[in-house]
Design an enzyme around this catalytic site. Structure first.
Site, PDB file in Angstrom:
ATOM      1  N   GLU A   1       0.917  -1.416  -0.066  1.00 22.78           N
ATOM      2  CA  GLU A   1       0.018   0.146  -0.146  1.00 22.78           C
ATOM      3  C   GLU A   1       0.788   1.311   0.092  1.00 22.78           C
ATOM      4  O   GLU A   1       1.495   1.402   0.867  1.00 22.78           O
ATOM      5  CB  GLU A   1      -0.907  -0.058   1.418  1.00 22.78           C
ATOM      6  CG  GLU A   1      -1.761   1.279   1.409  1.00 22.78           C
ATOM      7  CD  GLU A   1      -2.285   1.262   2.703  1.00 22.78           C
ATOM      8  OE1 GLU A   1      -2.649   2.468   3.195  1.00 22.78           O
ATOM      9  OE2 GLU A   1      -2.677   0.319   3.378  1.00 22.78           O
TER      10      GLU A   1
ATOM     11  N   ARG B   1       1.290  10.152   1.228  1.00 16.84           N
ATOM     12  CA  ARG B   1       1.876  11.146   2.032  1.00 16.84           C
ATOM     13  C   ARG B   1       2.857  12.025   1.447  1.00 16.84           C
ATOM     14  O   ARG B   1       3.722  12.816   1.835  1.00 16.84           O
ATOM     15  CB  ARG B   1       2.128  10.282   3.298  1.00 16.84           C
ATOM     16  CG  ARG B   1       1.119   9.768   3.977  1.00 16.84           C
ATOM     17  CD  ARG B   1       1.497   9.035   5.168  1.00 16.84           C
ATOM     18  NE  ARG B   1       0.381   8.237   5.894  1.00 16.84           N
ATOM     19  CZ  ARG B   1       0.471   7.432   6.820  1.00 16.84           C
ATOM     20  NH1 ARG B   1       1.533   7.096   7.568  1.00 16.84           N
ATOM     21  NH2 ARG B   1      -0.491   6.866   7.145  1.00 16.84           N
TER      22      ARG B   1
ATOM     23  N   THR C   1      -3.875   6.084   1.886  1.00 15.53           N
ATOM     24  CA  THR C   1      -4.330   7.575   2.298  1.00 15.53           C
ATOM     25  C   THR C   1      -4.676   8.489   1.050  1.00 15.53           C
ATOM     26  O   THR C   1      -4.691   9.483   0.676  1.00 15.53           O
ATOM     27  CB  THR C   1      -2.888   8.321   2.831  1.00 15.53           C
ATOM     28  OG1 THR C   1      -1.887   7.436   3.255  1.00 15.53           O
ATOM     29  CG2 THR C   1      -3.182   9.502   3.709  1.00 15.53           C
TER      30      THR C   1
ATOM     31  N   LYS D   1     -10.562  -1.230   6.582  1.00 12.69           N
ATOM     32  CA  LYS D   1      -9.667  -0.920   7.378  1.00 12.69           C
ATOM     33  C   LYS D   1      -9.852  -0.622   8.910  1.00 12.69           C
ATOM     34  O   LYS D   1     -10.615   0.429   8.948  1.00 12.69           O
ATOM     35  CB  LYS D   1      -8.826   0.255   6.712  1.00 12.69           C
ATOM     36  CG  LYS D   1      -7.623   0.669   7.483  1.00 12.69           C
ATOM     37  CD  LYS D   1      -7.009   1.709   6.647  1.00 12.69           C
ATOM     38  CE  LYS D   1      -5.682   2.443   7.240  1.00 12.69           C
ATOM     39  NZ  LYS D   1      -4.821   3.363   6.224  1.00 12.69           N
TER      40      LYS D   1
END
Length: 320
Positions: free
Chosen positions: A41, A45, A69, A129
Site C-alpha cells: 500500500e 503522503r 491515504t 480498514k
C-alpha cells in the site's frame, strides 16, 4: 468477496509504504516479493506516490500494488491511471468509494465505529480498514466492533508490529494486517533492500508460526509399528497410544501401521493458518497433493501434504 481482496487475505500482511523517492520503488517491490509479501500500500503522503505505484506495478506485475491515504477523488483517479489494483482510505470517504465501485477497483475504507461499518455495508464492501487500530482500542475493540457484523472482514492498521500482529490475525474476521514495521523508512532511504527482504521473510514466518508437530515412520504392519513405538516408550518413556492408522509414542513420534506418503515416512509441521501457508508456498513454486487435503467443519484447511519430499520424508502442514 472481490477476488483481489481474497488474494490480500491469502497474503495476510499489507506493507504500508511512504516513498519519498520513486527510484526506490522497483528494488523495494522486488525485495518484498522475494521476502514473501507480494503486496504493498503506497501512501499519498509524498509526491512520489503515483510514480512509485507505476514503477512497482511495471517491475512486479504479479504484485498487488495499491494506493493508500486516498482521501480525494482526484487521488483515486491518479492512482487508477498509475495501475493501482486497490485503494485504501483512512476514513470512510463516499467519493473514493463511489469512484472505486464505478471503476471496478477494490476500495478498503477506514472504519473505527459501527456507523462506519454500516456505511461500508450499504456500499457492498466486504473488507474495511480498522484504523487507527491500536489507538482505537486494539484487539479488544475490534472484537467488539466485528461482533455484530459477521459478514465483514477487517484489516487493522496503525500501531501494528511484529509483536502484536498475531493477536489480530487470530481473529476470524481479520483478513490481513497493515503495517510499516517490515519497511522502515530509514532502510528505504539507505537503499538497504536486502535487510528489508529479510525483515519481510521474518514477518511472514512470524505470521505463519511454523513449528514441528511430529515425525511419522513408515512401518510394514501393525506389529512393526507397535515394536517401534514400544522402543521409544521403553527407552524414553514416551507413552504409546494407538489409533486406526498408527501408533504414537508420546506426541512427536508416529509409527504408521502400513506405508504411507514418503519413502521413509512423513514430517508434520504446524502452522497458525494452513490455508494462508498453502498460498504462501504455492507462490514460492511448491506443489501439493490436493487429494490429501483435510478440511474442518467450517471449511478451513486442516492439513495437506506437499508433493515434494525432503530426505525421503513427505511433509505436511497441520493447522494448530
Amino acid at each position: 468477496m472481490n477476488e483481489l481482496l481474497r488474494e490480500i487475505e491469502s497474503i495476510g500482511i499489507v506493507p504500508v509504504i511512504s516513498l519519498k523517492d520513486a527510484e526506490k520503488a522497483e528494488p523495494l517491490a522486488k525485495a518484498l516479493c522475494e521476502g514473501g509479501i507480494p503486496c504493498a500500500e503506497v501512501t499519498f503522503r509524498t509526491d512520489a506516490c503515483v510514480e512509485s505505484i507505476r514503477r512497482m506495478t511495471k517491475a512486479c506485475p504479479e504484485m498487488l500494488v495499491g494506493a493508500g491515504t486516498v482521501i480525494m477523488k482526484g487521488q483515486a483517479e491518479e492512482a487508477a491511471k498509475a495501475g493501482a489494483k486497490f485503494m485504501v482510505s483512512p476514513g470512510f470517504n463516499h467519493e473514493v468509494v463511489e469512484y472505486g465501485i464505478g471503476h471496478n477497483i477494490a476500495v478498503i475504507s477506514g472504519c473505527s465505529s459501527p456507523t462506519d461499518v454500516e456505511q461500508a455495508m450499504k456500499y457492498g464492501l466486504h473488507l474495511v480498514k480498522f484504523f487507527p487500530a491500536e489507538a482505537a482500542g486494539g484487539v479488544r475493540m475490534l472484537k467488539s466492533l466485528s461482533g455484530p457484523y459477521s459478514g465483514m472482514k477487517f484489516m487493522p492498521t496503525g500501531g501494528i508490529t511484529e509483536a502484536n500482529m498475531g493477536e489480530y490475525l487470530e481473529l476470524k474476521q481479520v483478513a490481513a494486517c497493515g503495517g510499516s514495521f517490515m519497511v522502515p523508512e530509514n532502510l528505504i532511504e539507505k537503499g538497504d533492500f536486502i535487510t528489508i527482504r529479510e525483515m519481510a521473510k521474518k514477518a511472514v514466518h512470524e505470521m505463519l508460526g511454523f513449528e514441528l508437530a511430529h515425525i511419522g515412520l513408515n512401518m510394514k504392519n501393525r506389529d512393526e509399528a507397535m515394536l517401534a513405538a514400544g522402543m521409544f516408550e521403553s527407552v524414553f518413556g514416551f507413552q504409546k497410544s494407538e489409533n486406526d492408522n498408527s501408533i504414537f509414542a508420546g506426541s512427536y513420534i508416529e509409527a504408521m501401521k502400513s506405508p504411507f506418503f514418503g519413502e521413509k515416512g512423513h514430517i508434520a509441521v504446524r502452522t497458525n493458518d494452513a490455508g494462508r501457508a498453502l498460498s504462501y508456498f504455492k507462490r514460492r513454486g511448491f506443489s501439493f497433493r490436493e487429494e490429501s487435503a483435510v478440511y474442518k467443519m467450517d471449511g478451513t484447511l486442516g492439513a495437506v501434504y506437499f508433493r515434494e519430499e525432503i530426505g525421503g520424508f513427505a511433509v505436511h502442514l497441520v493447522q494448530k
